[in-house]
Design a protein around this motif. Structure first.
Motif, PDB file in Angstrom:
ATOM      1  N   GLU A  90      -6.415 -11.217  -5.011  1.00 48.62           N
ATOM      2  CA  GLU A  90      -5.534 -11.872  -5.973  1.00 48.62           C
ATOM      3  C   GLU A  90      -4.166 -11.201  -5.967  1.00 48.62           C
ATOM      4  O   GLU A  90      -4.072  -9.966  -5.986  1.00 48.62           O
ATOM      5  N   PRO A  91      -3.087 -11.968  -5.941  1.00 47.19           N
ATOM      6  CA  PRO A  91      -1.751 -11.376  -5.969  1.00 47.19           C
ATOM      7  C   PRO A  91      -1.325 -10.990  -7.379  1.00 47.19           C
ATOM      8  O   PRO A  91      -2.022 -11.283  -8.360  1.00 47.19           O
ATOM      9  N   ASP A  92      -0.196 -10.323  -7.458  1.00 50.16           N
ATOM     10  CA  ASP A  92       0.446  -9.992  -8.742  1.00 50.16           C
ATOM     11  C   ASP A  92      -0.377  -9.026  -9.588  1.00 50.16           C
ATOM     12  O   ASP A  92      -0.263  -9.006 -10.816  1.00 50.16           O
ATOM     13  N   LEU A  93      -1.208  -8.219  -8.932  1.00 50.03           N
ATOM     14  CA  LEU A  93      -1.975  -7.187  -9.636  1.00 50.03           C
ATOM     15  C   LEU A  93      -1.344  -5.836  -9.314  1.00 50.03           C
ATOM     16  O   LEU A  93      -1.552  -5.289  -8.238  1.00 50.03           O
ATOM     17  N   THR A 142       2.638   4.695  -2.715  1.00 46.66           N
ATOM     18  CA  THR A 142       2.874   3.816  -1.572  1.00 46.66           C
ATOM     19  C   THR A 142       2.123   2.505  -1.784  1.00 46.66           C
ATOM     20  O   THR A 142       0.938   2.516  -2.114  1.00 46.66           O
ATOM     21  N   CYS A 143       2.811   1.391  -1.571  1.00 50.77           N
ATOM     22  CA  CYS A 143       2.153   0.093  -1.497  1.00 50.77           C
ATOM     23  C   CYS A 143       1.764  -0.166  -0.050  1.00 50.77           C
ATOM     24  O   CYS A 143       2.543   0.113   0.865  1.00 50.77           O
ATOM     25  N   HIS A 144       0.585  -0.732   0.153  1.00 50.30           N
ATOM     26  CA  HIS A 144       0.113  -0.914   1.526  1.00 50.30           C
ATOM     27  C   HIS A 144       0.533  -2.256   2.119  1.00 50.30           C
ATOM     28  O   HIS A 144       1.028  -2.323   3.245  1.00 50.30           O
ATOM     29  N   GLN A 145       0.343  -3.331   1.378  1.00 47.96           N
ATOM     30  CA  GLN A 145       0.589  -4.663   1.914  1.00 47.96           C
ATOM     31  C   GLN A 145       1.612  -5.410   1.061  1.00 47.96           C
ATOM     32  O   GLN A 145       1.909  -5.012  -0.075  1.00 47.96           O
ATOM     33  N   ASN A 146       2.125  -6.520   1.583  1.00 48.92           N
ATOM     34  CA  ASN A 146       3.077  -7.332   0.828  1.00 48.92           C
ATOM     35  C   ASN A 146       2.500  -7.765  -0.516  1.00 48.92           C
ATOM     36  O   ASN A 146       3.216  -7.853  -1.518  1.00 48.92           O
ATOM     37  N   ILE A 147       1.208  -8.005  -0.545  1.00 48.04           N
ATOM     38  CA  ILE A 147       0.546  -8.458  -1.770  1.00 48.04           C
ATOM     39  C   ILE A 147       0.584  -7.393  -2.868  1.00 48.04           C
ATOM     40  O   ILE A 147       0.422  -7.695  -4.049  1.00 48.04           O
ATOM     41  N   ASP A 148       0.838  -6.140  -2.474  1.00 49.58           N
ATOM     42  CA  ASP A 148       0.792  -5.027  -3.421  1.00 49.58           C
ATOM     43  C   ASP A 148       2.121  -4.748  -4.112  1.00 49.58           C
ATOM     44  O   ASP A 148       2.214  -3.806  -4.904  1.00 49.58           O
ATOM     45  N   ILE A 149       3.136  -5.541  -3.820  1.00 44.39           N
ATOM     46  CA  ILE A 149       4.457  -5.303  -4.404  1.00 44.39           C
ATOM     47  C   ILE A 149       5.147  -6.647  -4.620  1.00 44.39           C
ATOM     48  O   ILE A 149       5.100  -7.525  -3.775  1.00 44.39           O
ATOM     49  N   LYS A 150       5.787  -6.790  -5.766  1.00 38.88           N
ATOM     50  CA  LYS A 150       6.390  -8.081  -6.107  1.00 38.88           C
ATOM     51  C   LYS A 150       7.529  -8.438  -5.153  1.00 38.88           C
ATOM     52  O   LYS A 150       7.521  -9.502  -4.526  1.00 38.88           O
ATOM     53  N   ASN A 151       8.506  -7.550  -5.060  1.00 42.37           N
ATOM     54  CA  ASN A 151       9.684  -7.828  -4.234  1.00 42.37           C
ATOM     55  C   ASN A 151       9.576  -7.105  -2.893  1.00 42.37           C
ATOM     56  O   ASN A 151      10.333  -6.183  -2.604  1.00 42.37           O
TER      57      ASN A 151
END
Length: 256
Positions: free
Chosen positions: A198-201, A152-161
């Motif tokens: 930081e994004p994109d991690l 599960t990704c938690h926030q928008n920052i945790d997933i590209k699309n």
């Protein structure tokens, strides 16, 4: 420093063939948590699966070639626990807890719901039943580091699309809310996000298309810690130079 590595190997024998254990030997980790070993322990006859300097523990799924967890620890644990008392956790080897003095480290593999509606129902049931278990851990007189593929990704920052995945398993609102409940209501801490916004991690990339090349990823692999360990994460890394599975190893150095 106390170094912890977590990695979903998507088959520990396949990861071994791709150089995982040669890489691991250079990392000087204190504890290594592995998810999705996809092997029975009797099949792991190569000495690579017993890394030098580590006490090694495997929790296999009853079904061959499926699920499974492992923990490698430099210091011998005082206790190992592999059961929570209900399925699919117990029969699928999804939980392995190692107790040390004042600290426990858990390798956890949360079910995926992406294959079909029945799989999502199993994941939803897991989340419902595992919530009180997480609360019970907080009531113990010790600290915890839970290394998991949470799927599960938690926030928008945790997933590209993130926009196009809001109806897909792993990023549906109720799944994200489950993690929010663990954080905000119970007090668990995503130590990685304490250290960086930081994004994109990301830690997982589909094998389809050019997801890896384009870094179209998901951050699925987290270390959650008890409130007493909040702020103890001092450094992190996500391995991108080598690829042992569809997940990347995540390393966090704690100041304990």
């Amino acid at each position: 420093m106390f170094r912890v590595i977590t990695c979903n190997t998507n088959g520990i024998r396949a990861a071994q063939r791709k150089g995982f254990f040669e890489w691991l030997a250079k990392q000087d980790a204190d504890v290594v948590c592995i998810q999705e070993t996809k092997a029975q322990e009797h099949q792991l006859v190569d000495e690579a699966f017993r890394p030098d300097g580590y006490h090694c523990y495997y929790n296999d799924a009853e079904k061959k070639g499926y699920s499974g967890t492992a923990v490698y620890a430099k210091r011998e644990p005082s206790r190992i626990e592999t059961k929570v008392g209900w399925d699919p956790v117990d029969s699928e080897g999804r939980y392995l807890r190692a107790d040390f003095e004042g600290l426990s480290v858990i390798s956890l593999y949360v079910p995926s719901g992406s294959s079909n509606e029945a799989a999502q129902a199993r994941k939803d049931l897991f989340m419902k039943k595992f919530t009180p278990h997480m609360k019970a851990l907080l009531d113990e007189d010790r600290e915890f580091i839970i290394c998991a593929d949470w799927n599960t990704c938690h926030q928008n920052i945790d997933i590209k699309n993130w926009r196009s995945n809001q109806k897909n398993s792993g990023f549906m609102p109720h799944e994200r809310e489950w993690l929010t409940e663990l954080y905000d209501e119970q007090g668990w801490v995503d130590v990685f996000r304490q250290m960086t916004t930081e994004p994109d991690l990301y830690t997982w990339w589909s094998n389809r298309g050019q997801a890896w090349t384009n870094n179209t990823g998901w951050r699925l692999d987290y270390m959650l810690v008890t409130p007493g360990l909040s702020g103890t994460g001092k450094a992190f890394s996500i391995l991108r130079d080598e690829r042992f599975s569809d997940h990347a190893p995540v390393t966090i150095d704690f100041e304990l």
